[in-house]
Design a protein around this motif. Structure first.
Motif, mmCIF file in Angstrom:
data_model
loop_
_atom_site.group_PDB
_atom_site.id
_atom_site.type_symbol
_atom_site.label_atom_id
_atom_site.label_comp_id
_atom_site.label_asym_id
_atom_site.label_seq_id
_atom_site.Cartn_x
_atom_site.Cartn_y
_atom_site.Cartn_z
ATOM 1 N N TYR A 20 0.824 -1.214 0.000
ATOM 2 C CA TYR A 20 0.000 0.000 0.000
ATOM 3 C C TYR A 20 0.852 1.256 0.000
ATOM 4 O O TYR A 20 0.353 2.350 -0.129
ATOM 5 C CB TYR A 20 -0.937 -0.010 1.222
ATOM 6 N N ASN A 51 -17.147 -6.927 4.575
ATOM 7 C CA ASN A 51 -15.888 -7.112 3.839
ATOM 8 C C ASN A 51 -15.941 -6.436 2.481
ATOM 9 O O ASN A 51 -14.930 -5.981 1.956
ATOM 10 C CB ASN A 51 -15.631 -8.624 3.694
ATOM 11 N N GLU A 52 -17.162 -6.388 1.918
ATOM 12 C CA GLU A 52 -17.306 -5.802 0.584
ATOM 13 C C GLU A 52 -17.376 -4.274 0.649
ATOM 14 O O GLU A 52 -17.216 -3.599 -0.354
ATOM 15 C CB GLU A 52 -18.603 -6.323 -0.088
ATOM 16 N N GLU A 53 -17.676 -3.775 1.832
ATOM 17 C CA GLU A 53 -17.858 -2.325 2.000
ATOM 18 C C GLU A 53 -16.504 -1.610 2.002
ATOM 19 O O GLU A 53 -15.639 -1.936 2.814
ATOM 20 C CB GLU A 53 -18.585 -2.079 3.331
ATOM 21 N N GLU A 54 -16.379 -0.655 1.109
ATOM 22 C CA GLU A 54 -15.082 -0.001 0.939
ATOM 23 C C GLU A 54 -14.682 0.819 2.173
ATOM 24 O O GLU A 54 -13.522 0.824 2.586
ATOM 25 C CB GLU A 54 -15.146 0.910 -0.277
ATOM 26 N N ASP A 55 -15.661 1.499 2.784
ATOM 27 C CA ASP A 55 -15.356 2.400 3.900
ATOM 28 C C ASP A 55 -15.225 1.689 5.241
ATOM 29 O O ASP A 55 -14.880 2.295 6.246
ATOM 30 C CB ASP A 55 -16.452 3.472 4.035
ATOM 31 N N TYR A 56 -15.544 0.413 5.260
ATOM 32 C CA TYR A 56 -15.557 -0.281 6.550
ATOM 33 C C TYR A 56 -14.175 -0.863 6.872
ATOM 34 O O TYR A 56 -13.568 -1.530 6.026
ATOM 35 C CB TYR A 56 -16.610 -1.400 6.529
ATOM 36 N N GLU A 89 -10.359 -5.140 7.895
ATOM 37 C CA GLU A 89 -9.108 -5.781 8.284
ATOM 38 C C GLU A 89 -8.816 -5.548 9.776
ATOM 39 O O GLU A 89 -8.402 -6.448 10.496
ATOM 40 C CB GLU A 89 -7.966 -5.233 7.440
ATOM 41 N N TYR A 99 -20.880 -0.722 11.364
ATOM 42 C CA TYR A 99 -21.237 -1.044 9.979
ATOM 43 C C TYR A 99 -22.595 -0.441 9.637
ATOM 44 O O TYR A 99 -22.792 0.146 8.568
ATOM 45 C CB TYR A 99 -21.255 -2.570 9.820
ATOM 46 N N THR A 128 -23.330 2.298 6.649
ATOM 47 C CA THR A 128 -24.284 2.054 5.549
ATOM 48 C C THR A 128 -25.440 3.046 5.630
ATOM 49 O O THR A 128 -25.932 3.515 4.613
ATOM 50 C CB THR A 128 -24.824 0.610 5.601
ATOM 51 N N GLN A 152 -24.428 6.307 4.118
ATOM 52 C CA GLN A 152 -24.403 6.280 2.655
ATOM 53 C C GLN A 152 -25.808 6.388 2.086
ATOM 54 O O GLN A 152 -26.047 7.055 1.089
ATOM 55 C CB GLN A 152 -23.717 5.007 2.178
#
Lengths: 371, 645
Positions: free
Chosen positions: B452, B544-549, B552, B627, B631, B634
């Motif tokens: 990164y 996991n699919e959420e970009e802003d979450y 990791e 989470y 969401t 958004q």
């Protein structure tokens, strides 16, 4: 038949010699500390490292250039300022130590010497000690730079060095005023420190609450806190002439107080001396602004300070507290019969606050954005 | 006769209680301003400000009160008066101390009581915030511990007054003792560990979990420094306080009216301070000169070719300066050569012995490590185990043991790779940078470009590893070394592959994130109920699919919770848990280019079972709440509404 042995009366030279002798060991110790902080430190860093560091880019480069400093000399200069601060406190205390012992004062008073000469002898001994310390250090630093073939670096730095010397003498002259006024050495140091903190803190608060605090270039801020000038000179341009005027001013004030000082002051706590209430408004102002700002921050942070009743309640309580604490700390007992006398400095301190706030609002333009 | 005695005692007692009212009302006002006002402002600050301001005030008041109550011992006229009172010394001592301690603790007790009542009466407007504040009981227990430490501070100061002839000397002695003692302890233990790579700095490790002996050593002469800490050692500190009070009593009984510590006998308080001061300042001079040279040498890492000369010059200068200063202090501004020579010898001898030992490497202390074949077992101490907010009782350091021969062989190869002749940290004579050089030697062997990051090479931080090695012949040694525990070390990778418990132990460490890159994936098992899937498993997978979450980060936290809870259980327990868990987390280590193939990746599967892992349920709930907020924001943005309205 007895023949009278002609004896010359002790004069200025005698007072100077005695005072200088008293502080000689400490003067040498501080000279050694100065040498450690500048030329010896430079030798440990080494020529190659010094030149590499000086030639590398530093984000403070413009500021360094303005203050005649560079990446290496800037931290060493700050250390010199710290040692100068300690030297003023220690050497001035040593020079005036006997001033607070009743028997020593009686002996001095009975000498065929005027108080002006006594003061001048002591002041000159202090001046000579500081001249010696600064001159020895300058010579050694010059020798190091000359050995490295970089005399120009020393010549550039000498402007900052001279300003430090002037600021040290200004602080020394300021200390002389309190040494001449106080009854004990402890009180002299305490009052000198207290006034400087009280003034700088109160002015900062007043400038902040009136939205006039743009940067630290307000000379009024450092008027009664010359210790700060030792360090301020590394951040912003400082007039040597201003320092010289203040040195003369504080020395004359100290000489005046020295002349007027009765021998009975020796060993008496400051709180019991007649001039002390005249200083207390500064502590009242300090206590008031500190507590006022504190309770305002706790209970009415959203409101403007000067229109907040909570601030004024804190100001009044802090003013009273400042008065009481400064009275107790200075060795004076609080007595019910004299409470009216205690109120006067409180009123004077609050008036001082109103006056300073008014003057700041009238004479200074508000800051475009808070500092 | 009896009445006369009783009357005399009453008179002495009343004399000790007649003190200025300011001793009560000034502390009361101070504490009211700094603890009660914040409480009244409903900012929930009281539990946090009370300990600090009480400690500060009690220390200042100890100085004032010892001077008020025992300052008379330095004035001949007052000593004559007190000691001629028709009361025994024992009773006089008791009354003086009782009154002083009442003046000391009284105001703060009053304010503590007031604050406790106010805290109970006031409505808690910010419930979320108050959930994290300590209970009044724990605040009072902590306050009681503080009082014990302050009483020790008070009695030590009283002793200083009783062994000196001037108030200024007593205060100077007390202040110097408080500063020089911890400086001496910490600087010598740190310097020894810097000269000898592998040496475990006893004070640094002790500060994590100090033993009672170390608590006694810290507190002995430095109550002013350690008053803020050592909060859980009430018994040894109480015993020390009693001991110091007894010493004060003996000194008070023996004190003569015209006492002078410097006349006719050895001025031992000054000599003690001088000895400690000279050896400490000599070492600090060495530190100053050495690091001045290191920091001004243009190098990203510790310079490889370092001479011990700056350290020795600095030591010499520090020695000279400290001797000079103490001689001036001791002889009231004059130099006395005879006393200076004696002081120089007593300080120089032990210092030179210590210096000779550490500069010559203490007989191979850093290089004498057991061979693989002679190892019986090896322990790795994980002191940086991750702190979990929801199960704090599990968040404690632990010792992980390796006993299998193949594991021990790999570990021995790892630590013996540090003993390479190329390692400049092991060169003689040693310097203050030997440890740093050894650390950089290991770090520089691991060039690592994070995926990164930009183009700049990044060297990850490697914490020191605390090893406890036991050989087959019964010998054991402890070392703290920077080891090449990174992803391109094949021995380390092999150890992770063949020992799941070691892999789990490595994941428990807070620094693991910086050591290697880990990938996580979730899998629902047949044991998962429909409710489990709906309420947390599927939302977590969707996260996991959420970009802003920060998926990791959540996975790292969950992994640590799981491995910490399983650290003392065997492989069977892990397999059992994994078999019955509703969800699994697959953890695999990313390998840098050239370090191995995809199949070689060390990997482990851990059970996510919120019912069995302490704190995991709360962590998942909190994660889902975050989470939900993300969401929701958004959705709000999509509908044109301001977020967090």
């Amino acid at each position: 038949m007895m023949t009278a042995i002609p004896q010359s009366a002790p004069g200025l030279g005698w007072v100077f010699g005695k005072s200088f002798q008293r502080m000689r060991s400490l003067m040498l110790l501080f000279s050694f500390l100065f040498l450690l902080a500048m030329p010896i430190a430079l030798l440990i860093i080494g020529r190659d490292n010094y030149l590499t560091l000086v030639s590398s880019y530093n984000f403070l480069e413009p500021a360094f250039g303005e203050q005649s400093l560079n990446q290496v000399l800037w931290p060493l200069h700050i250390i010199l300022a710290l040692i100068s601060l300690a030297a003023v406190a220690v050497l001035a205390s040593t020079g005036f130590r006997t001033f607070y012992l009743q028997n020593a004062v009686d002996r001095e008073s009975s000498m065929p010497l005027g108080s002006s000469r006594l003061f001048l002898g002591r002041a000159l001994a202090l001046l000579a000690a500081f001249l010696f310390i600064f001159a020895v250090n300058a010579a050694a630093t010059l020798a190091v730079f000359a050995g490295w073939g970089k005399i120009a670096h020393f010549l550039t730095y000498s402007a900052a060095y001279l300003k430090l010397f002037a600021a040290t003498l200004e602080l020394l002259a300021f200390c002389l005023v309190f040494l001449a006024l106080s009854g004990t050495l402890f009180d002299a140091i305490l009052t000198c420190l207290g006034i400087q903190f009280a003034w700088a803190s109160s002015v900062l608060h007043i400038l902040g609450m009136t939205n006039r605090l743009t940067d630290l270039e307000t000379d009024i801020l450092w008027l009664l806190s010359p210790a700060a000038r030792l360090f301020i000179s590394t951040f912003r341009p400082l007039s040597v002439w201003q320092s010289l005027i203040m040195i003369v001013f504080w020395t004359i004030v100290a000489w005046f107080f020295y002349k007027k000082r009765p021998a009975e002051y020796a060993g008496v706590r400051n709180g019991q001396l007649p001039w002390y209430p005249a200083l207390q408004p500064f502590f009242v102002l300090w206590g008031g602004t500190l507590l006022g700002s504190f309770v305002h921050g706790l209970f009415a942070e959203e409101q403007s300070v000067l229109s907040s009743p909570v601030f004024y309640m804190g100001l009044a309580a802090g003013a009273l507290l400042g008065q009481v604490v400064s009275t107790v700390v200075s060795g004076k007992q609080l007595r019910k019969t004299k409470m009216t006398k205690e109120i006067l400095p409180v009123l004077a301190g609050l008036t001082l606050f109103a006056l300073m706030t008014g003057l700041v609002c009238l004479c200074m333009a508000p800051a475009a954005q808070p500092w | 006769m009896h009445n006369l005695h009783a009357k005399a005692n009453r008179m002495a007692a009343s004399l000790t209680w007649r003190k200025p009212a300011a001793l009560w009302f000034l502390p009361l006002i101070f504490l009211f301003i700094f603890t009660t006002l914040p409480l009244l402002s409903e900012r929930g600050l009281w539990p946090f400000t009370t300990h600090f301001f009480n400690g500060l005030l009690l220390m200042v008041m100890s100085l004032v009160l010892v001077h008020q109550f025992f300052g008379f011992v330095h004035r001949l006229d007052r000593t004559d008066f007190y000691f001629s009172l028709p009361s025994s010394r024992t009773k006089l001592f008791a009354w003086l101390n009782l009154s002083a301690l009442a003046h000391l603790a009284g105001p703060s007790l009053v304010i503590m009581g007031l604050n406790t009542i106010l805290a109970r009466l006031m409505p808690h407007t910010e419930s979320g915030w108050y959930a994290y504040t300590p209970s009044p009981t724990s605040i009072w227990i902590s306050y009681a511990g503080l009082l014990i430490r302050i009483f020790y501070f008070f009695f030590l100061l009283e002793v200083c007054y009783l062994i000196t002839e001037k108030a200024l000397t007593a205060l100077g002695f007390f202040v110097m003792l408080n500063i020089i003692w911890p400086l001496m302890l910490f600087s010598f233990s740190d310097a020894t560990s810097q000269f000898l790579p592998g040496f475990i700095n006893p004070l640094v490790t002790a500060l994590e979990e100090p033993s009672s002996l170390l608590v006694v050593i810290f507190q002995l002469f430095s109550p002013a420094i350690f008053t803020g800490g050592l909060a859980h050692y009430h018994l040894p500190l109480a015993l020390m306080t009693l001991g110091m009070a007894s010493l004060a009593f003996c000194l008070f009984r023996a004190r003569q009216a015209g006492y002078s510590s410097g006349e006719g006998s050895v001025n031992w308080p000054f000599l003690l301070i001088q000895w400690m001061g000279v050896i400490t300042l000599s070492l600090l001079g060495g530190y100053g000169a050495h690091y001045l040279r290191v920091w001004t040498t243009d190098s990203e890492f510790t310079p490889v070719n370092l001479s011990p000369a700056p350290f020795l010059i600095g030591t010499g200068l520090g020695f000279l300066l400290s001797l000079w200063t103490f001689n001036l202090i001791g002889n009231k501004g004059k130099i006395r050569w005879r006393s200076m020579v004696a002081a120089a010898l007593t300080a120089a001898l032990p210092y030179v012995v210590w210096l000779c030992i550490v500069m010559t490497g203490a007989g191979g202390f850093s290089t004498r490590l057991p061979e693989a074949g002679s190892l019986k077992r090896a322990g790795i101490y994980y002191s940086g185990a991750y702190y979990s907010l929801f199960s704090p009782e599990d968040s404690r350091p632990f010792l992980f043991e390796l006993t299998e021969e193949e594991d021990l062989a790999l570990l021995a190869r790892i630590y013996r790779s540090v003993l390479s002749p190329d390692n400049p940290g092991l060169d003689l004579p040693r310097t203050l940078s030997s440890k740093g050089q050894s650390r950089d030697f290991v770090r520089l062997k691991n060039p690592f470009i994070p995926p990164y990051g930009g183009n700049e090479i990044y060297y990850p931080h490697l914490p020191e590893t605390h090893l406890i090695l036991e050989t087959k012949d019964g010998r054991s040694c402890e070392r703290s070394l920077t080891l090449p525990l990174y992803a391109n070390n094949p021995d380390y990778l092999q150890l992770l592959r063949q020992n799941d418990r070691f892999f789990m132990a490595e994941l428990s460490d807070y620094a693991a994130v910086d050591k290697f890159h880990v990938t996580f994936s979730l899998e629902a098992t047949p044991c998962a109920s429909a409710a489990d899937k709906e309420t947390w498993i599927h939302p977590l997978m969707a996260a996991n699919e959420e970009e802003d979450y920060p998926f990791e980060s959540l996975m790292q936290d969950m992994t640590r919770y799981i491995v910490i809870s399983l650290r003392e259980q065997g492989d069977r327990a892990l397999a059992g848990l994994a078999a019955g868990a509703p969800c699994l987390i697959h953890v695999s280590l990313e390998l840098p280019p050239g370090a191995g193939t995809f199949e070689d990746k060390p990997a482990i599967t851990l059970p996510i079972d919120p019912e069995r892992v302490p704190g995991l349920r709360e962590l998942i709930d909190q994660a889902l709440e975050i989470y939900e907020m993300i969401t929701m924001d958004q959705r709000d943005l999509a509908e044109g509404r301001p977020a967090f309205d």
